[in-house]
Write a protein that holds these residues in place. Structure first.
Motif, mmCIF file in Angstrom:
data_model
loop_
_atom_site.group_PDB
_atom_site.id
_atom_site.type_symbol
_atom_site.label_atom_id
_atom_site.label_comp_id
_atom_site.label_asym_id
_atom_site.label_seq_id
_atom_site.Cartn_x
_atom_site.Cartn_y
_atom_site.Cartn_z
ATOM 1 N N ASP A 304 43.477 19.705 -29.335
ATOM 2 C CA ASP A 304 44.516 19.485 -28.320
ATOM 3 C C ASP A 304 44.145 18.344 -27.377
ATOM 4 O O ASP A 304 45.005 17.588 -26.932
ATOM 5 C CB ASP A 304 44.738 20.766 -27.513
ATOM 6 C CG ASP A 304 45.235 21.904 -28.383
ATOM 7 O OD1 ASP A 304 46.370 21.808 -28.870
ATOM 8 O OD2 ASP A 304 44.476 22.873 -28.577
ATOM 9 N N ILE A 305 42.864 18.237 -27.066
ATOM 10 C CA ILE A 305 42.363 17.188 -26.171
ATOM 11 C C ILE A 305 41.028 16.706 -26.721
ATOM 12 O O ILE A 305 40.174 17.514 -27.123
ATOM 13 C CB ILE A 305 42.173 17.713 -24.728
ATOM 14 C CG1 ILE A 305 43.498 18.216 -24.148
ATOM 15 C CG2 ILE A 305 41.579 16.621 -23.822
ATOM 16 C CD1 ILE A 305 43.339 18.906 -22.793
ATOM 17 N N PRO A 328 45.403 13.210 -27.002
ATOM 18 C CA PRO A 328 45.115 12.750 -25.637
ATOM 19 C C PRO A 328 43.616 12.775 -25.341
ATOM 20 O O PRO A 328 42.895 13.673 -25.790
ATOM 21 C CB PRO A 328 45.860 13.763 -24.758
ATOM 22 C CG PRO A 328 46.911 14.331 -25.637
ATOM 23 C CD PRO A 328 46.334 14.356 -27.015
ATOM 24 N N ARG A 344 45.951 6.662 -17.606
ATOM 25 C CA ARG A 344 47.123 7.531 -17.505
ATOM 26 C C ARG A 344 48.250 7.117 -18.464
ATOM 27 O O ARG A 344 49.376 7.568 -18.328
ATOM 28 C CB ARG A 344 47.633 7.604 -16.046
ATOM 29 C CG ARG A 344 46.569 8.100 -15.084
ATOM 30 C CD ARG A 344 47.115 8.301 -13.681
ATOM 31 N NE ARG A 344 47.947 9.516 -13.612
ATOM 32 C CZ ARG A 344 47.454 10.756 -13.478
ATOM 33 N NH1 ARG A 344 46.144 10.968 -13.439
ATOM 34 N NH2 ARG A 344 48.275 11.787 -13.401
ATOM 35 N N GLY A 347 45.468 8.208 -21.981
ATOM 36 C CA GLY A 347 44.505 9.243 -21.613
ATOM 37 C C GLY A 347 44.070 9.067 -20.179
ATOM 38 O O GLY A 347 44.618 8.244 -19.442
ATOM 39 N N LEU A 364 45.599 17.693 -17.599
ATOM 40 C CA LEU A 364 46.340 17.562 -18.854
ATOM 41 C C LEU A 364 46.930 18.893 -19.305
ATOM 42 O O LEU A 364 47.990 18.933 -19.927
ATOM 43 C CB LEU A 364 45.437 17.003 -19.962
ATOM 44 C CG LEU A 364 45.254 15.489 -20.024
ATOM 45 C CD1 LEU A 364 44.474 15.104 -21.278
ATOM 46 C CD2 LEU A 364 46.593 14.773 -20.025
ATOM 47 N N LYS A 368 52.284 19.221 -18.026
ATOM 48 C CA LYS A 368 52.804 19.074 -19.393
ATOM 49 C C LYS A 368 53.573 17.767 -19.575
ATOM 50 O O LYS A 368 53.549 17.164 -20.657
ATOM 51 C CB LYS A 368 53.678 20.282 -19.744
ATOM 52 C CG LYS A 368 52.887 21.582 -19.878
ATOM 53 C CD LYS A 368 53.784 22.731 -20.284
ATOM 54 C CE LYS A 368 52.995 23.981 -20.643
ATOM 55 N NZ LYS A 368 52.011 24.377 -19.623
ATOM 56 N N LYS A 371 51.053 15.024 -20.202
ATOM 57 C CA LYS A 371 50.484 15.116 -21.550
ATOM 58 C C LYS A 371 51.473 14.608 -22.593
ATOM 59 O O LYS A 371 51.101 13.868 -23.516
ATOM 60 C CB LYS A 371 50.080 16.559 -21.867
ATOM 61 C CG LYS A 371 49.356 16.698 -23.210
ATOM 62 C CD LYS A 371 48.890 18.126 -23.461
ATOM 63 C CE LYS A 371 48.186 18.221 -24.801
ATOM 64 N NZ LYS A 371 47.755 19.611 -25.106
ATOM 65 N N GLU A 372 52.752 14.971 -22.461
ATOM 66 C CA GLU A 372 53.760 14.508 -23.424
ATOM 67 C C GLU A 372 53.955 12.999 -23.325
ATOM 68 O O GLU A 372 54.148 12.325 -24.348
ATOM 69 C CB GLU A 372 55.087 15.237 -23.184
ATOM 70 C CG GLU A 372 55.101 16.676 -23.660
ATOM 71 C CD GLU A 372 54.726 16.805 -25.131
ATOM 72 O OE1 GLU A 372 55.258 16.017 -25.944
ATOM 73 O OE2 GLU A 372 53.893 17.672 -25.460
ATOM 74 N N ILE A 374 51.651 10.860 -22.498
ATOM 75 C CA ILE A 374 50.474 10.260 -23.133
ATOM 76 C C ILE A 374 50.606 10.309 -24.651
ATOM 77 O O ILE A 374 50.339 9.312 -25.346
ATOM 78 C CB ILE A 374 49.187 10.974 -22.661
ATOM 79 C CG1 ILE A 374 48.884 10.596 -21.208
ATOM 80 C CG2 ILE A 374 48.002 10.635 -23.565
ATOM 81 C CD1 ILE A 374 47.748 11.365 -20.579
ATOM 82 N N ILE A 375 51.037 11.458 -25.192
ATOM 83 C CA ILE A 375 51.211 11.573 -26.644
ATOM 84 C C ILE A 375 52.256 10.584 -27.141
ATOM 85 O O ILE A 375 52.090 9.937 -28.183
ATOM 86 C CB ILE A 375 51.574 13.019 -27.029
ATOM 87 C CG1 ILE A 375 50.383 13.953 -26.768
ATOM 88 C CG2 ILE A 375 52.005 13.100 -28.503
ATOM 89 C CD1 ILE A 375 50.704 15.423 -26.922
#
Length: 403
Positions: A304-305, A328, A344, A347, A364, A368, A371-372, A374-375
């Motif tokens: 996940d990370i 991420p 940012r 990552g 992260l 949420k 994180k989205e 970044i993905i």
């Protein structure tokens, strides 16, 4: 047309950044144009199975084979050969190591001072000889290989004390070009050796996204059926990788009530110490040492990370691999980090301490939207840098390009 002969020299093909970089480079070379030999100081390591069949892995040096004999057999071997030079060199190095604690640079010097006289030279003459790591491979290429051109790779932030600098300068003087794997690596190297400013080039560690995606889809990743957050770190169990920071950050995540496991791929000199600290701190259910894998990519894909707690890196190849698989990243702010990280965006770059690493991971998890974003950025950012291969070809074909 006669093929151009190249020899690469590296300590081993254990699972680490420079080694993976070399295997990737070898997988991309044009073997209709180049004949390639590979010399290792340690054989039987995990990445050797990924070396292309076109590459000839040279037989171990006689001294390398000698060091694998136990002491009793080494004495018998020396008496049978009526030659005590290798035994004396081995004892000399062993005694030196017992005098005090040495860093890797000092160990390389002590090794070469102790045993270089009994290490045989390569009898072949090459067009290009490449030391693909610092230390012993550099000394060997400088002193024991005949070649029209010699190239020395520098893939760490290479800071040397005065004694080591003076020792190593004699060897670097014998190279036609020095290759740093990032602009920051070049900058640090020139702080020690400003006299090489006119011969140093930058060729980034080559990473091939098509190869990494393919490898991520085969093989086996996590097998423990854990359904919480999976954090992954890849790196030798060595001081530079900052596992002290990682373990303290792990404790912070536990205190915050996060349902997670933190996995680490790698082995190294601190393994026993890290295992003991995991037990002492009660982290056995949360910080899992996985050893090494020839194919780490299913683990990266399943994470996940991805977290890097390094104190210094020449480039940070594992971060690049995580980015290529859209995972991420939370990483410490080591010298070369901004060669590939956009704060940012792909990552988080944080201060080099456990509090900052833990806070970055928690952010992260809790944010949420970040994180989205970044993905999404990772999915769309440029993948890989196989164009660096052109820089490599330019280096090895230098005489042709200027003639």
């Amino acid at each position: 047309m006669k093929k151009k002969s190249i020899i690469f020299v590296i300590d081993s093909l254990d699972c680490a950044g420079a080694e993976k970089s070399l295997v990737t480079l070898l997988s991309l070379l044009d073997y209709s144009t180049y004949s390639v030999d590979l010399m290792l100081f340690s054989h039987g390591n995990i990445l050797e199975e990924l070396v292309p069949e076109d590459v000839k892995i040279l037989k171990p040096l006689e001294y390398t084979k000698f060091t694998h004999l136990n002491f009793k057999k080494a004495i018998k071997y020396s008496i049978k050969k009526r030659d005590l030079k290798m035994l004396y060199s081995r004892l000399k190095y062993s005694v030196q190591l017992r005098k005090k604690q040495y860093n890797n640079r000092q160990k390389s010097r002590l090794f070469w001072e102790s045993v270089s006289s009994v290490i045989e030279a390569n009898p072949k003459k090459y067009d290009i000889a490449i030391s693909y790591a610092q230390g012993v491979p550099t000394f060997y290429v400088a002193e024991k290989i005949k070649a029209k051109r010699k190239l020395a790779w520098v893939n760490v932030s290479y800071r040397l004390e005065e004694k080591e600098k003076q020792f190593q300068k004699d060897y670097y003087d014998k190279f036609d070009s020095i290759v740093a794997v990032s602009e920051s690596t070049k900058k640090v190297f020139l702080e020690t050796f400003p006299e090489y400013a006119n011969v140093i080039k930058v060729v980034y560690d080559i990473n091939n996204p098509a190869f990494i995606r393919k490898m991520a889809d085969i093989g086996i990743g996590f097998q423990d059926n854990f359904n919480g957050l999976k954090i992954l770190t890849i790196g030798r169990l060595a001081p530079q990788k900052g596992y002290d920071i990682a373990l303290a950050a792990c404790e912070k995540l536990i205190e915050a009530g996060i349902h997670f496991r933190w996995y680490a791929l790698g082995k190294g000199p601190l393994q026993e110490e890290i295992e003991n600290k995991i037990k002492e701190r009660g982290l056995s259910d949360h910080f899992i040492l996985l050893g090494v894998e020839a194919n780490p990519y299913p683990f990266i894909k399943g994470a996940d990370i991805y977290v890097q707690t390094s104190k210094f890196e020449g480039f940070g190849l594992a971060i690049a691999e995580a980015r290529m698989l859209n995972v991420p990243v939370v990483t410490t702010e080591f010298d070369a980090v901004y060669n590939q990280m956009v704060q940012r965006k792909n990552g988080l770059v944080v201060d080099m301490n456990a509090e900052a690493v833990g806070n970055g991971i928690i952010e992260l998890i809790q944010n949420k939207q970040l994180k989205e974003e970044i993905i999404s950025y990772l999915r769309n950012e440029k993948k890989g840098n196989t164009e660096e291969l052109a820089k490599f070809y330019e280096l090895v074909n230098y005489n042709e390009s200027v003639s």
